[in-house]
Design a protein around this motif. Structure first.
Motif, PDB file in Angstrom:
ATOM      1  N   ASP A  74       0.859  -1.184   0.000  1.00  0.00           N
ATOM      2  CA  ASP A  74       0.000   0.000   0.000  1.00  0.00           C
ATOM      3  C   ASP A  74       0.895   1.235   0.000  1.00  0.00           C
ATOM      4  OD1 ASP A  74      -2.128   1.773   0.197  1.00  0.00           O
ATOM      5  OD2 ASP A  74      -2.361   1.496   2.366  1.00  0.00           O
ATOM      6  N   THR A  75       1.544   1.473  -1.131  1.00  0.00           N
ATOM      7  CA  THR A  75       2.563   2.525  -1.231  1.00  0.00           C
ATOM      8  C   THR A  75       2.008   3.932  -1.046  1.00  0.00           C
ATOM      9  OG1 THR A  75       2.288   2.550  -3.626  1.00  0.00           O
ATOM     10  CG2 THR A  75       4.068   1.165  -2.734  1.00  0.00           C
ATOM     11  N   GLU A  76       0.735   4.137  -1.331  1.00  0.00           N
ATOM     12  CA  GLU A  76       0.150   5.469  -1.193  1.00  0.00           C
ATOM     13  C   GLU A  76      -0.567   5.649   0.141  1.00  0.00           C
ATOM     14  OE1 GLU A  76      -2.221   6.345  -4.617  1.00  0.00           O
ATOM     15  OE2 GLU A  76      -0.628   5.750  -5.995  1.00  0.00           O
ATOM     16  N   ASN A  77      -0.438   4.692   1.029  1.00  0.00           N
ATOM     17  CA  ASN A  77      -1.058   4.738   2.353  1.00  0.00           C
ATOM     18  C   ASN A  77      -2.546   5.069   2.300  1.00  0.00           C
ATOM     19  OD1 ASN A  77       1.363   4.144   3.731  1.00  0.00           O
ATOM     20  ND2 ASN A  77       1.992   6.279   3.523  1.00  0.00           N
ATOM     21  N   LYS A  78      -3.253   4.390   1.429  1.00  0.00           N
ATOM     22  CA  LYS A  78      -4.691   4.613   1.291  1.00  0.00           C
ATOM     23  C   LYS A  78      -5.481   3.900   2.377  1.00  0.00           C
ATOM     24  CE  LYS A  78      -4.751   5.447  -3.659  1.00  0.00           C
ATOM     25  NZ  LYS A  78      -5.321   5.075  -4.948  1.00  0.00           N
ATOM     26  N   LEU A  79      -4.863   2.908   3.007  1.00  0.00           N
ATOM     27  CA  LEU A  79      -5.562   2.102   4.004  1.00  0.00           C
ATOM     28  C   LEU A  79      -4.954   2.327   5.381  1.00  0.00           C
ATOM     29  CD1 LEU A  79      -5.755  -1.188   1.936  1.00  0.00           C
ATOM     30  CD2 LEU A  79      -7.539   0.521   2.201  1.00  0.00           C
ATOM     31  N   ASN A  80      -5.808   2.347   6.399  1.00  0.00           N
ATOM     32  CA  ASN A  80      -5.306   2.494   7.766  1.00  0.00           C
ATOM     33  C   ASN A  80      -5.046   1.113   8.370  1.00  0.00           C
ATOM     34  OD1 ASN A  80      -7.779   1.486   8.821  1.00  0.00           O
ATOM     35  ND2 ASN A  80      -8.672   3.529   8.740  1.00  0.00           N
ATOM     36  N   GLU A  81      -4.576   1.103   9.610  1.00  0.00           N
ATOM     37  CA  GLU A  81      -4.217  -0.159  10.268  1.00  0.00           C
ATOM     38  C   GLU A  81      -5.427  -1.092  10.409  1.00  0.00           C
ATOM     39  OE1 GLU A  81      -1.114  -1.428  11.236  1.00  0.00           O
ATOM     40  OE2 GLU A  81      -0.492   0.251   9.972  1.00  0.00           O
ATOM     41  N   ASP A  82      -6.600  -0.524  10.699  1.00  0.00           N
ATOM     42  CA  ASP A  82      -7.808  -1.344  10.810  1.00  0.00           C
ATOM     43  C   ASP A  82      -8.140  -2.010   9.477  1.00  0.00           C
ATOM     44  OD1 ASP A  82      -8.178  -0.821  13.489  1.00  0.00           O
ATOM     45  OD2 ASP A  82      -9.566   0.837  13.154  1.00  0.00           O
ATOM     46  N   ASP A  83      -7.992  -1.250   8.385  1.00  0.00           N
ATOM     47  CA  ASP A  83      -8.237  -1.818   7.056  1.00  0.00           C
ATOM     48  C   ASP A  83      -7.292  -2.990   6.789  1.00  0.00           C
ATOM     49  OD1 ASP A  83     -10.204   0.097   6.465  1.00  0.00           O
ATOM     50  OD2 ASP A  83      -8.730   1.471   5.573  1.00  0.00           O
ATOM     51  N   LEU A  84      -6.020  -2.797   7.127  1.00  0.00           N
ATOM     52  CA  LEU A  84      -5.028  -3.852   6.890  1.00  0.00           C
ATOM     53  C   LEU A  84      -5.339  -5.091   7.734  1.00  0.00           C
ATOM     54  CD1 LEU A  84      -1.748  -1.716   6.765  1.00  0.00           C
ATOM     55  CD2 LEU A  84      -3.128  -2.533   4.847  1.00  0.00           C
ATOM     56  N   LEU A  85      -5.736  -4.870   8.986  1.00  0.00           N
ATOM     57  CA  LEU A  85      -6.080  -5.996   9.849  1.00  0.00           C
ATOM     58  C   LEU A  85      -7.327  -6.712   9.324  1.00  0.00           C
ATOM     59  CD1 LEU A  85      -5.433  -7.647  12.348  1.00  0.00           C
ATOM     60  CD2 LEU A  85      -6.808  -6.031  13.681  1.00  0.00           C
ATOM     61  N   ASN A  86      -8.287  -5.946   8.825  1.00  0.00           N
ATOM     62  CA  ASN A  86      -9.492  -6.555   8.241  1.00  0.00           C
ATOM     63  C   ASN A  86      -9.145  -7.397   7.013  1.00  0.00           C
ATOM     64  OD1 ASN A  86     -11.194  -5.488  10.162  1.00  0.00           O
ATOM     65  ND2 ASN A  86     -11.752  -3.716   8.929  1.00  0.00           N
ATOM     66  N   ILE A  87      -8.253  -6.873   6.177  1.00  0.00           N
ATOM     67  CA  ILE A  87      -7.833  -7.622   4.988  1.00  0.00           C
ATOM     68  C   ILE A  87      -7.160  -8.928   5.410  1.00  0.00           C
ATOM     69  CG2 ILE A  87      -6.192  -7.634   3.055  1.00  0.00           C
ATOM     70  CD1 ILE A  87      -6.796  -4.606   2.769  1.00  0.00           C
ATOM     71  N   PHE A  88      -6.274  -8.841   6.389  1.00  0.00           N
ATOM     72  CA  PHE A  88      -5.590 -10.043   6.858  1.00  0.00           C
ATOM     73  C   PHE A  88      -6.591 -11.036   7.453  1.00  0.00           C
ATOM     74  CE2 PHE A  88      -3.687 -12.335  10.473  1.00  0.00           C
ATOM     75  CZ  PHE A  88      -2.914 -13.216   9.750  1.00  0.00           C
TER      76      PHE A  88
END
Length: 189
Positions: A37-51
């Motif tokens: 996510d090179t443009e930092n479009k997602l926050n930590e919650d988004d990343l955790l949800n994806i995982f």
């Protein structure tokens, strides 16, 4: 690889064992997602949800009896994370484009929404008051229109949410509700 096969068998016997996969791969996958996510479009919650969703998809995949793992669990979960990230970024991009189009200003002639910054615009205020009247009337139109316009529900999403029998019903109901909204808003002039 034998260890991974044993983990899969344990998960098939008891889904709570999936927590081992979650904890073992969480940091690695979250870091991988941050790098992608090179443009930092997602926050930590988004990343955790994806995982989390990726681990769930892994579970659904291994629940199929004839599933054969052709790589390590870590590699497999990371690949699912990558595809989920691509989909999440694509969806976020679509929503961003829709929000730009929708700047909350409604054209009463066709109920389309224009990209302008006139939030205090009189047509918008009439539409807002008309929507409020529809909500107070407890009909389906308020919910249908707010889901379609403000929550970006597609016709397929509306069909599923309201349990309409087919897409024709969705289109008809949406058009009737738009006409009802237009009529109420024009009466507020």
């Amino acid at each position: 690889m034998d260890e991974d096969l044993q983990v899969i068998e344990n998960i098939r016997r008891n889904e709570l064992y999936l927590g081992v996969v979650f904890e073992k791969n969480k940091d690695k996958c979250i870091n991988f997602l941050r790098k992608k996510d090179t443009e930092n479009k997602l926050n930590e919650d988004d990343l955790l949800n994806i995982f989390s969703e990726s681990v769930y998809l892994f579970y659904k995949k291994i629940a199929i009896e004839n599933f054969v793992l052709s790589s390590s669990i870590s590699t497999f979960v990371t690949a699912i994370c990558k595809m989920s990230l691509i989909n999440a970024l694509r969806n976020k991009e679509r929503k961003t484009k829709k929000k730009i189009k929708i700047k909350e200003v409604v054209n009463l002639e066709n109920l389309s929404i224009r990209a302008e910054d006139e939030i205090n615009d009189e047509p918008y205020n009439r539409i807002s008051r008309a929507l409020e009247l529809m909500r107070n009337a407890n009909g389906i139109c308020y919910e249908l229109l707010t889901k379609a316009i403000y929550e970006f529900y597609s016709n397929e999403d509306l069909k599923n949410h309201f349990e309409f029998p087919n897409m024709g019903v969705v289109t008809t109901r949406k058009n009737r509700c738009k006409n009802k909204l237009r009529t109420i808003a024009l009466q507020l002039i």
